[in-house]
Design an enzyme around this catalytic site. Structure first.
Site, PDB file in Angstrom:
ATOM      1  N   HIS A  77      28.071   2.897  -7.286  1.00  0.00           N
ATOM      2  CA  HIS A  77      29.114   2.176  -6.550  1.00  0.00           C
ATOM      3  C   HIS A  77      30.016   1.350  -7.451  1.00  0.00           C
ATOM      4  O   HIS A  77      30.829   0.578  -6.935  1.00  0.00           O
ATOM      5  CB  HIS A  77      28.496   1.227  -5.518  1.00  0.00           C
ATOM      6  CG  HIS A  77      27.723   1.904  -4.444  1.00  0.00           C
ATOM      7  ND1 HIS A  77      28.269   2.254  -3.235  1.00  0.00           N
ATOM      8  CD2 HIS A  77      26.438   2.318  -4.399  1.00  0.00           C
ATOM      9  CE1 HIS A  77      27.344   2.836  -2.490  1.00  0.00           C
ATOM     10  NE2 HIS A  77      26.220   2.890  -3.177  1.00  0.00           N
ATOM     11  N   LYS A 108      37.477  -9.813   2.120  1.00  0.00           N
ATOM     12  CA  LYS A 108      36.510  -9.089   1.288  1.00  0.00           C
ATOM     13  C   LYS A 108      35.887 -10.089   0.328  1.00  0.00           C
ATOM     14  O   LYS A 108      36.328 -11.239   0.264  1.00  0.00           O
ATOM     15  CB  LYS A 108      37.205  -7.971   0.501  1.00  0.00           C
ATOM     16  CG  LYS A 108      38.470  -8.439  -0.247  1.00  0.00           C
ATOM     17  CD  LYS A 108      39.171  -7.296  -0.965  1.00  0.00           C
ATOM     18  CE  LYS A 108      40.049  -6.430  -0.094  1.00  0.00           C
ATOM     19  NZ  LYS A 108      39.615  -5.051  -0.011  1.00  0.00           N
ATOM     20  N   ARG A 109      34.851  -9.669  -0.421  1.00  0.00           N
ATOM     21  CA  ARG A 109      34.302 -10.567  -1.427  1.00  0.00           C
ATOM     22  C   ARG A 109      35.416 -11.034  -2.361  1.00  0.00           C
ATOM     23  O   ARG A 109      36.382 -10.302  -2.626  1.00  0.00           O
ATOM     24  CB  ARG A 109      33.201  -9.859  -2.222  1.00  0.00           C
ATOM     25  CG  ARG A 109      31.910  -9.705  -1.450  1.00  0.00           C
ATOM     26  CD  ARG A 109      31.294 -11.065  -1.130  1.00  0.00           C
ATOM     27  NE  ARG A 109      30.699 -11.636  -2.303  1.00  0.00           N
ATOM     28  CZ  ARG A 109      29.402 -11.764  -2.516  1.00  0.00           C
ATOM     29  NH1 ARG A 109      28.533 -11.376  -1.591  1.00  0.00           N
ATOM     30  NH2 ARG A 109      28.938 -12.298  -3.618  1.00  0.00           N
ATOM     31  N   LYS A 147      39.690  -7.732  -7.353  1.00  0.00           N
ATOM     32  CA  LYS A 147      40.252  -7.488  -6.023  1.00  0.00           C
ATOM     33  C   LYS A 147      41.596  -8.202  -5.840  1.00  0.00           C
ATOM     34  O   LYS A 147      42.314  -7.960  -4.891  1.00  0.00           O
ATOM     35  CB  LYS A 147      39.265  -7.914  -4.943  1.00  0.00           C
ATOM     36  CG  LYS A 147      37.976  -7.064  -4.929  1.00  0.00           C
ATOM     37  CD  LYS A 147      37.019  -7.529  -3.854  1.00  0.00           C
ATOM     38  CE  LYS A 147      35.644  -6.875  -3.930  1.00  0.00           C
ATOM     39  NZ  LYS A 147      35.585  -5.526  -3.339  1.00  0.00           N
ATOM     40  N   THR A 161      35.918   0.044   1.863  1.00  0.00           N
ATOM     41  CA  THR A 161      35.677   0.603   3.192  1.00  0.00           C
ATOM     42  C   THR A 161      36.449  -0.216   4.228  1.00  0.00           C
ATOM     43  O   THR A 161      36.789   0.295   5.289  1.00  0.00           O
ATOM     44  CB  THR A 161      34.172   0.605   3.550  1.00  0.00           C
ATOM     45  OG1 THR A 161      33.614  -0.661   3.158  1.00  0.00           O
ATOM     46  CG2 THR A 161      33.444   1.720   2.833  1.00  0.00           C
ATOM     47  N   LYS A 171      38.747   0.691   7.836  1.00  0.00           N
ATOM     48  CA  LYS A 171      38.604   0.007   9.128  1.00  0.00           C
ATOM     49  C   LYS A 171      39.968  -0.473   9.634  1.00  0.00           C
ATOM     50  O   LYS A 171      40.292  -0.341  10.814  1.00  0.00           O
ATOM     51  CB  LYS A 171      37.641  -1.188   8.999  1.00  0.00           C
ATOM     52  CG  LYS A 171      36.212  -0.747   8.657  1.00  0.00           C
ATOM     53  CD  LYS A 171      35.320  -1.894   8.168  1.00  0.00           C
ATOM     54  CE  LYS A 171      34.053  -1.331   7.531  1.00  0.00           C
ATOM     55  NZ  LYS A 171      33.254  -2.330   6.812  1.00  0.00           N
TER      56      LYS A 171
HETATM   57  C1  26Q Z   1      22.729  -6.177  -9.140  1.00  0.00           C
HETATM   58  C2  26Q Z   1      21.765  -6.762  -9.952  1.00  0.00           C
HETATM   59  C3  26Q Z   1      21.325  -8.052  -9.706  1.00  0.00           C
HETATM   60  C4  26Q Z   1      21.841  -8.750  -8.628  1.00  0.00           C
HETATM   61  C5  26Q Z   1      22.788  -8.182  -7.805  1.00  0.00           C
HETATM   62  C6  26Q Z   1      23.239  -6.891  -8.072  1.00  0.00           C
HETATM   63  C7  26Q Z   1      24.265  -6.273  -7.196  1.00  0.00           C
HETATM   64  C8  26Q Z   1      24.193  -6.450  -5.814  1.00  0.00           C
HETATM   65  C9  26Q Z   1      25.159  -5.885  -4.977  1.00  0.00           C
HETATM   66  C10 26Q Z   1      25.308  -5.527  -7.698  1.00  0.00           C
HETATM   67  C11 26Q Z   1      26.255  -4.958  -6.861  1.00  0.00           C
HETATM   68  C12 26Q Z   1      26.193  -5.129  -5.499  1.00  0.00           C
HETATM   69  C13 26Q Z   1      27.171  -4.580  -4.561  1.00  0.00           C
HETATM   70  C14 26Q Z   1      28.149  -3.765  -4.873  1.00  0.00           C
HETATM   71  C15 26Q Z   1      29.106  -3.281  -3.890  1.00  0.00           C
HETATM   72  O1  26Q Z   1      29.147  -3.727  -2.756  1.00  0.00           O
HETATM   73  N1  26Q Z   1      29.948  -2.311  -4.270  1.00  0.00           N
HETATM   74  C16 26Q Z   1      30.938  -1.767  -3.348  1.00  0.00           C
HETATM   75  O2  26Q Z   1      30.371  -0.633  -2.719  1.00  0.00           O
HETATM   76  C17 26Q Z   1      31.224  -0.157  -1.693  1.00  0.00           C
HETATM   77  C18 26Q Z   1      30.501   0.976  -1.000  1.00  0.00           C
HETATM   78  O3  26Q Z   1      30.470   2.100  -1.815  1.00  0.00           O
HETATM   79  C19 26Q Z   1      32.558   0.268  -2.247  1.00  0.00           C
HETATM   80  O4  26Q Z   1      33.389   0.618  -1.173  1.00  0.00           O
HETATM   81  C20 26Q Z   1      33.194  -0.850  -3.054  1.00  0.00           C
HETATM   82  O5  26Q Z   1      34.359  -0.378  -3.691  1.00  0.00           O
HETATM   83  C21 26Q Z   1      32.206  -1.372  -4.081  1.00  0.00           C
HETATM   84  O6  26Q Z   1      32.743  -2.492  -4.741  1.00  0.00           O
END
Ligand code: 26Q
Length: 821
Positions: free
Chosen positions: A369, A560-561, A566, A668, A672
């Site tokens: 991702h 969004k985050r 972004k 995503t 929406k």
């Molecule tokens: C990793 C290691 C330690 C702590 C946290 C993490 C961690 C947690 C969550 C790293 C990444 C995430 C989340 C990533 C994320 O939400 N990515 C998004 O995924 C969506 C679904 O595919 C995409 O639409 C977005 O573009 C992408 O940013």
């Protein structure tokens, strides 16, 4: 216009249903909640309503589980550290077709379903896109009738609650389980042991040959399952979301207790609870803490044990696992499952390395991702070795295999071999989870066409060369049940009257709407629905923030985050520039606009938190300046979550999807908004590229550098200072921000943030500014020509059916998992 199809049940039958439901609610209130209606609180009514519908879910659930067992076909296991499911009541009621009946049944008791629905807490077991995608996928797998289990963690505290104090983000604990959770079923019998640490013993045969390894952990915990039913559309199938909670093997250490150490006796208990207490709030850089690795292994190990147990209850041996199970890794967070399955196969079930590796490689699939280097997971070898000594050995063994394969082909330079290695060797030695997931999986996919291409060219270039058929694309999708049918009843009503009901089961039928895009009468009705949704949002903003908004203004939304890539900062700077212009030419015929922002920042992400503060500071100054006469308002809505998205998205006119090209894997939210009739202003990034292909170039507003241009600029070391000097509008806005116009008490607050744009502008904010501001003025022009605006937005709704997660899931089923769908 097409007629609404008759409701599936005759009115008399439905009336019986309603009366029956109304009686059941009272019965449930009495015998399962323990309250008389006269003393029942709103929460009690909520619990009783959920339990009444839940009983109907359970019949179908048992039926689905039995069907899967009897067929003994291939099952899908979706492993994800995050499931951002939000509220479940409306999902279940509406997918079972019980929404209207329950509304009426509750009304008989004078209870407003919307009021109690709002009391259900959001299950915020995720950070953002990745977690929400997992939730949409679970719903779609049930809807397209795939036997699937989701596996994750039952965090006691989901993502933190955000408050804004003096413009700053403050994080507070989220307590979603406070009133109990009527959707979950605890399965004490389904508990597994998960170990950490300790030593690896080798068992040798009489003739001195090594027979197998036995891992003897020195810490052990129990993983207890909590199951939540996931109801598919029209209740066709009900799948299981199984979330693990950690418990101590020995709740009380008796020796310590008897020796009078009552606190020490609870040590194990406290340690176990810590394991599944909190969700890490980082979504873009890795936390790197030991507890995170423990969480990853804990839920992976419990899930793999459960999968192996289920398989062996119906099959002779694990050799047939690849035919019966597809285990999907949602990013690398569960990648340790690859080594855990290898361990069970070799150390517990007696397979040799080659057999075990064959089974493993044909069972796992992995979705990436992100391409951001700081988000790629890796763990220091010493930590890994201490926590998971046997897994470390297995990873070395897999690595030897991979490196041999690369070295035995003449095409690989030593540098390329190094980049393929599961162990990063420059400086601190680290285990690379992305490489582990890649080599342990038969399929590796990206989440949009552009992202997948970039995966092949960047992070996984050398692994792609070694395994040229492994990387594939599966563009993300969203469930149209939650993101249209449930969140936008006004639009659904209009669509049903216009094109009939078919789109509710076959989202591609939305295409029929194309024929009405230029129909003036239809445009007016479409606009009226949007207006009503905007009025709802206006109400929410008034209630929560005391800000009055004009629903006829253009609602321009970025939710969004918060992350530098972004580019909320780009949007804020443009807002400041617009504010400047309105003040300097007040006589001009300005368009009323409201800029909405919402989103959480990782608590340790300094610049993201500063961007939140800036948005709030800019909002304060602009909203209280009488000279803009309400032509421009800025709103930062605190505590963005799934439920808030369900209100904001149907009310949006303009969707901001403005990431630096090449950095947003998919997005995503973009889908929406388009589905709900907003126009997109965006870069050619992630799935925006494909949205443009679907809606047509003339129905989207694109600006900015493209991914290859960003890469080229970064490589050549560009000169953002010159860019800023050349744009008066940008320069003035930046000077205003960095000189303290919006932070008079702390004039230097934004110096470094803005200074970064002059120095390196890594995310091309300055570089893309003029193009973005131009695009916004194009948006103004379209907004002024109302028929053109609605023609475009109607065509967006009509043409984005392809972004349904049912389509995505069918592609996963056909092309990766090889299960019927
Ligand atoms: C990793 C290691 C330690 C702590 C946290 C993490 C961690 C947690 C969550 C790293 C990444 C995430 C989340 C990533 C994320 O939400 N990515 C998004 O995924 C969506 C679904 O595919 C995409 O639409 C977005 O573009 C992408 O940013």
């Amino acid at each position: 216009m097409a007629k609404t199809s008759p409701s599936p049940k005759p009115a008399a039958a439905k009336q019986v249903d309603v009366l029956k439901l109304a009686a059941e609610i009272i019965e449930c209130l009495k015998y399962r909640v323990g309250k008389e209606p006269s003393v029942a609180t709103r929460h009690d009514w909520l619990t009783a309503s959920i339990k009444v519908v839940r009983d109907r879910v359970i019949d179908r659930w048992i039926d689905s589980t039995r069907r899967a067992y009897d067929q003994n076909g291939k099952r899908v296991y979706y492993l994800s550290m995050e499931f951002l499911i939000g509220r479940l009541m409306r999902d279940a009621f509406s997918n079972l077709g019980l929404m209207d009946s329950m509304r009426e049944a509750l009304a008989i008791h004078d209870v407003d379903i919307d009021i109690i629905a709002a009391l259900e807490p959001d299950a915020a077991l995720g950070n953002g896109g990745l977690g929400r995608l997992a939730a949409c996928f679970m719903e779609s797998m049930a809807s397209v009738d795939i036997p699937a289990h989701g596996y994750g963690i039952r965090y006691v505290h989901g993502l933190f609650r955000q408050e804004i104090h003096d413009g700053w983000q403050v994080e507070l604990p989220e307590t979603w389980l406070e009133h109990g959770n009527p959707w979950e079923f605890e399965r004490r019998e389904g508990a597994y042991e998960v170990g950490f640490g300790g030593k690896v013993a080798s068992i040798t045969s009489k003739d001195g040959r090594l027979e197998r390894h036995v891992w003897k952990p020195n810490e052990r915990f129990l993983a207890v399952a909590f199951d939540t039913p996931v109801v598919g559309w029209r209740g066709k199938r009900v799948n299981t979301l199984r979330l693990w909670s950690a418990m101590p093997v020995d709740p009380i250490l008796l020796d310590a207790f008897n020796a009078g150490d009552h606190i020490g006796a609870l040590r194990e208990s406290n340690k176990a609870e810590a394991l599944t207490r909190v969700l890490y709030p980082a979504d873009s850089h890795q936390a790197g803490q030991e507890l995170r690795l423990r969480q990853e292994y804990f839920f992976s190990a419990a899930s793999i044990q459960d999968i192996v147990r289920r398989h062996l209850s119906q099959n002779e041996s694990l050799s047939s696992l690849p035919e019966k199970a597809a285990i999907h890794l949602n990013d690398t967070h569960p990648a340790i499952a690859v080594a855990e399955l290898m361990r069970l196969l070799m150390d517990v079930h007696g397979h040799d390395f080659d057999e075990a590796w064959h089974i493993t490689r044909h069972t796992f699939a992995y979705t990436n991702h992100t391409l951001l280097p700081e988000a790629l997971e890796s763990w220091p070898v010493p930590l890994f070795e201490r926590l998971l000594p046997r897994h470390m050995q297995i990873i070395y063994a897999i690595n030897a295999e991979i490196l041999l394969k690369a070295r035995s082909s003449d095409d690989f330079t030593e540098d390329q071999v190094r980049s393929i290695s599961l162990i990063h060797e420059d400086g601190e030695r680290r285990v690379r989870m992305g490489n582990l997931a890649f080599v342990g999986a038969f399929s590796v996919n990206g989440v949009s066409a552009l992202h997948t291409d970039l995966m092949k060219e960047t992070v996984f270039a050398d692994l792609h060369k070694l395994y040229p058929n492994r990387i594939n694309n599966k563009t993300n999708g969203i469930t149209p049940r939650r993101w249209l049918l449930q969140c936008n009843p006004g639009l659904v009503g209009l669509l049903r009257e216009t094109i009939g009901d078919r789109f509710m089961d076959d989202i591609d039928a939305l295409r029929d709407l194309d024929a009405y895009a230029d129909d003036t009468a239809f445009q007016e009705r479409f606009a009226a629905v949007k207006r009503a949704n905007k009025e709802q949002l206006v109400g929410l903003v008034a209630d929560r923030m005391g800000i009055r908004l004009d629903p006829s203004a253009l609602f321009d939304v970025q939710i969004k985050r918060i992350h530098e890539y972004k580019r909320q900062l780009l949007n804020i700077i443009e807002t400041v520039a617009l504010y400047d212009q309105i003040r300097s030419r007040p006589e001009k015929d300005w368009l009323p606009r409201v800029k909405f922002f919402a989103g959480k920042a990782a608590p340790s992400y300094h610049n993201a938190k500063l961007i939140i503060k800036l948005a709030n500071d800019v909002a304060r100054v602009i909203n209280s300046d009488p000279s803009v006469r309400g032509l421009l308002k800025v709103v930062f809505l605190p505590n963005y979550n799934v439920s808030m998205a369900e209100v904001i998205i149907p009310a949006a006119d303009l969707s901001e999807q403005i990431s630096t090209a090449g950095l947003e894997a998919s997005g995503t939210g973009n889908m929406k908004f388009a589905l709900n009739g907003a126009l997109t202003i965006g870069t050619l990034d992630g799935a925006n590229v494909e949205i443009r292909e679907c809606v047509g170039d003339e129905n989207i507003v694109i600006f900015g550098l493209k991914a290859d241009e960003v890469a080229a600029r970064r490589a050549e070391g560009h000169n953002p200072r010159a860019v800023i000097e050349a744009s008066q509008e940008l320069r003035q806005a930046l000077e205003a921000i960095s000189s303290g116009v919006f932070s008079p008490d702390q004039p230097d607050l934004y110096k470094d943030l803005i200074g970064g744009l002059y120095e390196h502008d890594w995310f091309m904010v300055a570089v893309d500014f003029d193009s973005y501001a131009d695009a916004q003025r194009r948006v103004d022009g379209i907004w002024r020509e109302s028929p053109r605006w609605y023609g475009m937005t109607i065509r967006n709704t009509a043409r984005v059916g392809w972004f349904s997660s049912d389509r995505t899931i069918r592609q996963y089923a056909n092309e990766i998992w090889k299960v019927p769908a």
